[in-house]
Structures are given as structure tokens and as C-alpha cells.
Design an enzyme around this catalytic site. Structure first.
Site, PDB file in Angstrom:
ATOM      1  N   ASN A 150       0.711  -1.064   0.081  1.00 35.99           N
ATOM      2  CA  ASN A 150       0.110   0.107  -0.073  1.00 35.99           C
ATOM      3  C   ASN A 150       0.699   1.312  -0.164  1.00 35.99           C
ATOM      4  O   ASN A 150       0.477   2.231  -0.596  1.00 35.99           O
ATOM      5  CB  ASN A 150      -1.072   0.003   1.122  1.00 35.99           C
ATOM      6  CG  ASN A 150      -0.578  -0.096   2.536  1.00 35.99           C
ATOM      7  OD1 ASN A 150       0.632  -0.728   2.732  1.00 35.99           O
ATOM      8  ND2 ASN A 150      -0.949   0.805   3.292  1.00 35.99           N
ATOM      9  N   GLY A 226       1.863  -6.095   7.251  1.00 37.35           N
ATOM     10  CA  GLY A 226       0.892  -6.872   6.362  1.00 37.35           C
ATOM     11  C   GLY A 226      -0.162  -7.265   6.989  1.00 37.35           C
ATOM     12  O   GLY A 226      -0.665  -6.485   8.048  1.00 37.35           O
ATOM     13  N   THR A 230      -1.452 -13.103   7.585  1.00 32.24           N
ATOM     14  CA  THR A 230       0.024 -13.423   7.179  1.00 32.24           C
ATOM     15  C   THR A 230       0.898 -13.164   8.441  1.00 32.24           C
ATOM     16  O   THR A 230       1.729 -14.230   8.905  1.00 32.24           O
ATOM     17  CB  THR A 230       0.570 -12.369   6.099  1.00 32.24           C
ATOM     18  OG1 THR A 230      -0.548 -12.256   5.045  1.00 32.24           O
ATOM     19  CG2 THR A 230       1.850 -12.876   5.516  1.00 32.24           C
ATOM     20  N   GLU A 248       3.383  -5.424  12.052  1.00 31.28           N
ATOM     21  CA  GLU A 248       2.505  -4.397  12.130  1.00 31.28           C
ATOM     22  C   GLU A 248       1.276  -4.885  11.176  1.00 31.28           C
ATOM     23  O   GLU A 248       1.308  -5.117   9.858  1.00 31.28           O
ATOM     24  CB  GLU A 248       3.238  -3.047  11.462  1.00 31.28           C
ATOM     25  CG  GLU A 248       4.405  -2.588  12.184  1.00 31.28           C
ATOM     26  CD  GLU A 248       3.997  -2.007  13.590  1.00 31.28           C
ATOM     27  OE1 GLU A 248       2.604  -1.452  13.286  1.00 31.28           O
ATOM     28  OE2 GLU A 248       4.747  -1.886  14.256  1.00 31.28           O
ATOM     29  N   CYS A 282      -3.227   1.951   6.154  1.00 34.77           N
ATOM     30  CA  CYS A 282      -3.599   0.873   7.337  1.00 34.77           C
ATOM     31  C   CYS A 282      -4.226   1.840   8.339  1.00 34.77           C
ATOM     32  O   CYS A 282      -5.099   1.387   9.260  1.00 34.77           O
ATOM     33  CB  CYS A 282      -2.376   0.195   7.959  1.00 34.77           C
ATOM     34  SG  CYS A 282      -1.227   1.195   8.022  1.00 34.77           S
ATOM     35  N   GLU A 461       7.358   0.407  15.887  1.00 37.69           N
ATOM     36  CA  GLU A 461       8.248   0.931  15.047  1.00 37.69           C
ATOM     37  C   GLU A 461       8.520   2.383  15.528  1.00 37.69           C
ATOM     38  O   GLU A 461       7.583   3.035  16.417  1.00 37.69           O
ATOM     39  CB  GLU A 461       8.028   0.863  13.445  1.00 37.69           C
ATOM     40  CG  GLU A 461       7.708  -0.693  13.227  1.00 37.69           C
ATOM     41  CD  GLU A 461       7.322  -0.801  11.745  1.00 37.69           C
ATOM     42  OE1 GLU A 461       6.720  -0.003  11.101  1.00 37.69           O
ATOM     43  OE2 GLU A 461       8.319  -1.734  11.135  1.00 37.69           O
TER      44      GLU A 461
HETATM   45  P1  NAD Z   1       0.023  -9.340   2.727  1.00 39.03           P
HETATM   46  O1  NAD Z   1      -0.114  -9.739   4.232  1.00 39.03           O
HETATM   47  O2  NAD Z   1      -0.693 -10.024   2.075  1.00 39.03           O
HETATM   48  O3  NAD Z   1       1.439  -9.303   2.228  1.00 39.03           O
HETATM   49  C1  NAD Z   1       2.382  -8.322   3.186  1.00 39.03           C
HETATM   50  C2  NAD Z   1       3.938  -9.100   2.606  1.00 39.03           C
HETATM   51  O4  NAD Z   1       4.052 -10.392   3.199  1.00 39.03           O
HETATM   52  C3  NAD Z   1       4.040  -9.264   0.959  1.00 39.03           C
HETATM   53  O5  NAD Z   1       5.448  -8.964   0.742  1.00 39.03           O
HETATM   54  C4  NAD Z   1       3.861 -10.619   0.958  1.00 39.03           C
HETATM   55  O6  NAD Z   1       4.434 -11.169  -0.145  1.00 39.03           O
HETATM   56  C5  NAD Z   1       4.416 -11.368   2.189  1.00 39.03           C
HETATM   57  N1  NAD Z   1       3.736 -12.690   2.506  1.00 39.03           N
HETATM   58  C6  NAD Z   1       2.615 -13.139   2.049  1.00 39.03           C
HETATM   59  N2  NAD Z   1       2.437 -14.258   2.630  1.00 39.03           N
HETATM   60  C7  NAD Z   1       3.709 -14.665   3.440  1.00 39.03           C
HETATM   61  C8  NAD Z   1       4.073 -15.804   4.310  1.00 39.03           C
HETATM   62  N3  NAD Z   1       3.303 -16.897   4.391  1.00 39.03           N
HETATM   63  N4  NAD Z   1       5.234 -15.621   4.687  1.00 39.03           N
HETATM   64  C9  NAD Z   1       6.105 -14.412   4.942  1.00 39.03           C
HETATM   65  N5  NAD Z   1       5.558 -13.417   4.041  1.00 39.03           N
HETATM   66  C10 NAD Z   1       4.545 -13.452   3.306  1.00 39.03           C
HETATM   67  O7  NAD Z   1      -0.520  -8.053   3.167  1.00 39.03           O
HETATM   68  P2  NAD Z   1      -0.752  -6.954   1.735  1.00 39.03           P
HETATM   69  O8  NAD Z   1      -1.934  -7.253   1.190  1.00 39.03           O
HETATM   70  O9  NAD Z   1       0.472  -6.817   1.005  1.00 39.03           O
HETATM   71  O10 NAD Z   1      -0.962  -5.439   2.757  1.00 39.03           O
HETATM   72  C11 NAD Z   1      -2.114  -4.993   3.091  1.00 39.03           C
HETATM   73  C12 NAD Z   1      -2.322  -5.382   4.535  1.00 39.03           C
HETATM   74  O11 NAD Z   1      -1.161  -4.773   5.188  1.00 39.03           O
HETATM   75  C13 NAD Z   1      -3.462  -4.655   5.218  1.00 39.03           C
HETATM   76  O12 NAD Z   1      -4.217  -5.600   6.090  1.00 39.03           O
HETATM   77  C14 NAD Z   1      -3.005  -3.562   6.164  1.00 39.03           C
HETATM   78  O13 NAD Z   1      -3.705  -3.155   7.176  1.00 39.03           O
HETATM   79  C15 NAD Z   1      -1.653  -4.051   6.469  1.00 39.03           C
HETATM   80  N6  NAD Z   1      -0.974  -2.861   6.770  1.00 39.03           N
HETATM   81  C16 NAD Z   1      -0.560  -2.509   8.066  1.00 39.03           C
HETATM   82  C17 NAD Z   1       0.306  -1.672   8.416  1.00 39.03           C
HETATM   83  C18 NAD Z   1       0.691  -1.214   9.759  1.00 39.03           C
HETATM   84  O14 NAD Z   1       1.483  -0.448   9.909  1.00 39.03           O
HETATM   85  N7  NAD Z   1       0.036  -1.746  10.704  1.00 39.03           N
HETATM   86  C19 NAD Z   1       0.678  -0.803   7.291  1.00 39.03           C
HETATM   87  C20 NAD Z   1       0.377  -1.124   6.151  1.00 39.03           C
HETATM   88  C21 NAD Z   1      -0.222  -2.062   5.710  1.00 39.03           C
END
Ligand code: NAD
Length: 481
Positions: A150, A226, A230, A248, A282, A461
Site C-alpha cells: 500500500n 502486512g 499473514t 504491524e 492501514c 516501530e
Molecule cells: P500481505 O500480508 O498479503 O502481504 C504483506 C507481505 O507479506 C508481502 O510482501 C507478501 O508477499 C508477504 N507474505 C505473504 N505471505 C507470506 C508468508 N506466508 N510468509 C512471509 N511473508 C508473506 O499484506 P498486503 O495485502 O500486502 O498488505 C495489506 C495489509 O497490510 C492490510 O491488512 C493492511 O492493514 C496492512 N498494513 C498494516 C500497516 C501497519 O503499519 N500496521 C501498514 C500498512 C499495511
């Protein structure tokens, strides 16, 4: 077609498998570049390179490490326009947003931690005349950093910068959905003279590269941003290996709007907190709770303003609302709008895919959507949608507002609008979120602790919290007599 490369041991390299993944431009729905389909073999090479680089990097005087990180920050500034255009094309976000938020913040992340490490000190504990303890803060070795799509370069650098500043070497994985600016960053790192192996960027899928990083026995620390699911999977793998974890995760952030608020400031900020980056931040407030006496006025003005927002080509300087990141994500958001209808919600505006013309006809566009009439505990109000979709709900008492706000499994951020100072403090202390904004939103000081509670994450963080995370404390006790 451009082939993105991994960055391992200072070199731009093809994946060992020689396989590539299609990378889509969300504004057109077309493939415009390819990224490595790497696997655990590439991760192993990256870990070897990082291990080899670690002794020299961790022993390098802080000032020298800082100077290299400052050069990376300066190079990001010099390449602002190129990086902003690349981020916009890769992610679908308006280029104006990438130019004013994403890329400047990536530069700030390096600048902040390059200078921050120079001020980072550890503690000493005196036992009167018996002994003195002092704490050493050593880098952990090879840090694993995994980031989402994002805010691609912004969040990638938010992890890498403190990890490197603290003297770690890094194996990092950007999202496979938005790999481009991490690739461009690897070119800038080479230009800045970052020694080979200090930062390694391995591109590819989460279930291959991400899981190989998580499971690698020689990566003792994982910093992940993410989705919550995950994060749970990473914790499951990493916990029995006793890895240090920072997670996060997702959110379902409430906005609490009281009738005594500064109305104009609230309204314009609520437009941003609802729809900035197509609602894919997020920290966006997706559940808007309004004191009943203000509800109808707010609803009328908010809907009128939202109807005026036009969805357009992200590459156009005037666009405020671009494409959502992928076809799959667009379908997920649309399915939540359908769910909201099934749950009895009324769509006040938006609620559908927007079809643009010409080359943009297959792009992933969704009209900004406002929904009312749903109970606080239905799925639409409990699950993260992560798109340009908000619900509005009236409340009667402060206690009700807090009950609705605190009702989800998430606890990342919240926003409160009131001119009543005592109420603001009272509510701030009772909200179950890691961040509370009073009469503002997304106002960030990089020194503050950043992160969520409950299913929004573990750890913080930002500021020295990140440097604490990326170092291991060791207490040394010296008996004085
Ligand atoms: P995601 O969890 O699908 O992916 C995040 C990262 O994890 C990607 O690089 C992905 O390839 C990797 N990944 C996927 N499966 C994995 C596994 N089994 N093992 C290790 N890595 C793996 O998330 P997304 O769709 O890319 O991002 C959106 C999400 O992120 C939303 O839920 C959002 O709220 C969250 N987010 C949180 C923050 C925060 O600071 N709390 C900030 C931004 C986004």
C-alpha cells in the site's frame, strides 16, 4: 519488457529459477514489467551475502554508516520525480500523492535513522558501591524485513533504514504486487556506495520468498508489515525458533466525531482519512461514528463532497483518487460492498466499479463509497476492507461511541474530533488503539512509537523503539570490590 532484478551481494541478479512473475499497472490492468519469481535458493544466497558483510558493516564507525545512509536519502531526493512516477504506475496511487507523501517519506526514513543512530545511547545501572551494570546494544546480525503494497517504498524503507543504521545486514522482500521502487532503490544503494551484501532485496511471492525468510535459521529477527492472517502465519513459524518479531498488521480504525468539533477541519480531514490512497492506508478511518445531533448535517455534507470526487488516471497531476492496487483486491472490495447490502446497509454514494475510457478501460477503479444503516457488530463493521469504503453510524453517548470503537479485533489507530479538552483526554485513554489522533489525522512525528494492539500487531516501530528492536541488549555487571 523491463525485468526487475534481485539485489544480492551488491549485484543486480536474475532469480536462480530464471522464472518471472507478471507485474500489472493497475491504472490499465495491463502487464508492464516482470519481477523475479525467487525462492529459498535466492534467499539462501542473500543470507550468505549478508552474513559475509555483517562483521565489517557492524564494526564500521556510526558516522560512516550514517554518511552512506544519508547519501541514499539524498539520491532518493534527487530522483523524486522518477520514483514518484514509478510508484504511481506500480500501485495505482495518484502521482501527486507519491510525490508529496510516499517518496519524501522514504527519503526521511533514511535521513531520520542515519542521524538517529548518532544520538542512540544505552543505559548504565549503578548498585551504589557494590557494582555497576552497563548495557551494550549490539546489532542482531541478519534482519529479515517483509513489507506490503500500500505504501511500497515508504514502508520498505521504514524497516530497512533503522535495521541498517543499527549495524545489521538485511534480507528484504517488498510486495510482489508493487516491486518497482524497491528495485530502483537497489540501483540507488549501489550508486550510494552501500557495501555489497549489507542490503539484499529478494523479489517474489510471499509463500516462497517471504516464508523462506521467516523460516531461515540464520535470520534471528523478522520485521513484518502486512495483513493479520499473514502475521499469524509468520508468528507460527518464527515463535518456536525464538525469533525477535515486530508485526504491524491490519486495522479497522474508528473516527469519533462529537457535535462540538471544529466542523470544517473535521470534514476536510475526514475526506482524507476515508479516501486517501483509495482508502488503502492501514491508518484510514473506515468506521465513522457521529454524535446523533450532528449526524444528518454531517451525512449530507460528507456525501455531497464525496460525490464530487472524481476517479481518474493516477498519472494525471490533478487526480486525487486513482486505481486500487490489483484486480484481486478490487474484487475483494466489491464483494464487501455486496456484503454490506446483504447486511442491510444503504449505499449513500459510490458502491461500484468505475469504468474509465480508452487505455484505462481495464483499470481497477472503485467509486468512493459511503454506507449507512449497519449495526456496529456486523461483518462490514468488523472486518478490514482496505479500500475506498466507509460506514457512518450515529451514537448517543460517549459510552456508546467507545463501545462501538473498541468492538473489533483490531486496535491500530483512532481519531477523535471534539473541542472539549477533558473529553479528548478521557477518550484517548479509553480507546484500545496504539495511536490516537485528536483533531487531526496522519500527523506523524517519526520519534513516536508506531503500532497497534490486539490483532493489529505486536511491537512498535519508530524512533528509538525501532533501534531497540533491531539491537540486542546485553547487560555487563562489574563488581566494584
Ligand atoms: P500481505 O500480508 O498479503 O502481504 C504483506 C507481505 O507479506 C508481502 O510482501 C507478501 O508477499 C508477504 N507474505 C505473504 N505471505 C507470506 C508468508 N506466508 N510468509 C512471509 N511473508 C508473506 O499484506 P498486503 O495485502 O500486502 O498488505 C495489506 C495489509 O497490510 C492490510 O491488512 C493492511 O492493514 C496492512 N498494513 C498494516 C500497516 C501497519 O503499519 N500496521 C501498514 C500498512 C499495511
Amino acid at each position: 519488457m523491463l525485468k526487475i532484478q534481485n539485489y544480492i551481494n551488491g549485484q543486480l541478479t536474475a532469480p536462480i529459477s530464471k522464472q518471472y512473475i507478471d507485474n500489472y499497472d493497475p491504472s490499465t490492468g495491463k502487464v508492464y514489467s516482470l519481477l523475479p519469481d525467487s525462492d529459498e535458493l535466492d534467499v539462501s544466497q542473500a543470507v550468505e551475502a549478508a552474513k559475509k558483510a555483517f562483521p565489517a558493516w557492524s564494526m564500521m564507525p556510526k558516522d560512516n554508516r550514517a554518511a552512506i545512509l544519508l547519501r541514499i536519502s539524498a539520491l532518493i531526493d534527487q530522483n523524486l520525480e522518477r520514483l514518484a512516477k514509478a510508484e504511481s504506475k506500480d500501485n495505482g496511487k495518484p502521482v501527486s500523492l507519491a510525490r508529496t507523501v510516499d517518496i519524501p517519506r522514504a527519503s526521511s526514513n533514511f535521513h531520520f535513522y542515519a542521524t538517529g543512530i548518532l544520538h542512540y545511547a544505552s543505559h548504565a545501572h549503578s548498585m551504589e558501591d557494590t557494582a555497576i551494570n552497563y548495557t551494550l546494544r549490539n546489532p542482531v546480525g541478519v534482519a529479515g524485513c517483509i513489507s506490503p503494497w500500500n505504501l511500497p517504498l515508504y514502508l520498505f524503507s521504514w524497516k530497512i533504514a533503522p535495521a541498517l543504521a543499527a549495524g545489521n545486514c538485511v534480507v528484504a522482500k517488498p510486495s510482489e504486487i508493487t516491486p518497482m521502487t524497491a528495485y530502483l532503490l537497489s540501483e540507488l544503494c549501489i550508486e550510494a556506495g552501500l557495501p555489497p551484501g549489507v542490503l539484499n532485496i529478494v523479489h517474489g511471492y510471499g509463500h516462497k520468498v517471504g516464508s523462506a525468510i521467516t523460516a531461515h535459521p540464520e535470520i534471528p529477527l523478522i520485521s513484518f508489515t502486512g495483513g493479520t492472517k499473514t502475521g499469524a502465519e509468520i508468528a507460527r513459524v518464527a515463535a518456536p525458533m525464538f525469533k525477535k518479531l515486530s508485526l504491524e498488521l491490519g486495522g479497522k480504525n474508528p473516527n469519533l466525531i462529537f457535535a462540538d468539533c471544529d466542523y470544517e477541519a473535521m470534514l476536510s480531514t475526514t475526506m482524507r482519512s476515508s479516501f486517501a490512497n483509495q482508502g488503502q492506508i492501514c491508518l484510514c478511518g473506515s468506521r465513522i461514528l457521529i454524535e446523533r445531533s450532528l449526524y444528518e448535517k454531517f451525512k449530507a455534507d460528507f456525501v455531497a463532497k464525496t460525490k464530487k470526487m472524481t476517479v481518474g488516471n493516477p498519472a494525471d497531476d490533478n487526480t486525487k483518487m486513482g486505481a486500487v492496487v490489483s484486480k484481486q483486491h478490487m474484487e475483494k472490495i466489491l464483494s464487501y460492498i455486496e456484503l454490506a447490502k446483504q447486511e442491510g446497509g444503504k449505499i449513500l454514494c459510490g458502491g461500484e466499479r468505475v469504468m474509465l475510457e480508452g487505455g484505462l478501460a481495464d483499470g481497477y477503479y472503485i467509486a468512493p463509497t459511503i454506507i449507512e444503516g449497519l449495526p456496529y457488530d456486523c461483518r462490514t463493521n468488523q472486518e478490514e476492507i482496505f479500500g475506498p469504503v466507509v460506514t457512518i453510524m450515529p451514537f448517543d453517548t460517549e459510552a456508546d461511541a467507545l463501545k462501538y470503537a473498541n468492538s473489533t479485533i483490531y486496535g491500530l489507530a483512532s481519531t477523535v474530533w471534539t473541542e472539549n479538552l477533558t473529553r479528548a483526554h478521557r477518550i484517548a485513554s479509553e480507546l484500545h488503539t496504539g495511536i490516537v489522533w485528536i483533531n487531526c489525522w496522519l500527523l506523524r512525528d517519526l520519534r513516536t512509537p508506531f503500532g497497534g494492539v490486539k490483532s493489529s500487531g505486536v511491537g512498535r516501530e519508530g524512533g528509538f523503539e525501532a533501534l531497540d528492536f533491531f539491537t540486542e541488549p546485553k547487560n555487563v555487571c562489574i563488581k566494584l570490590k
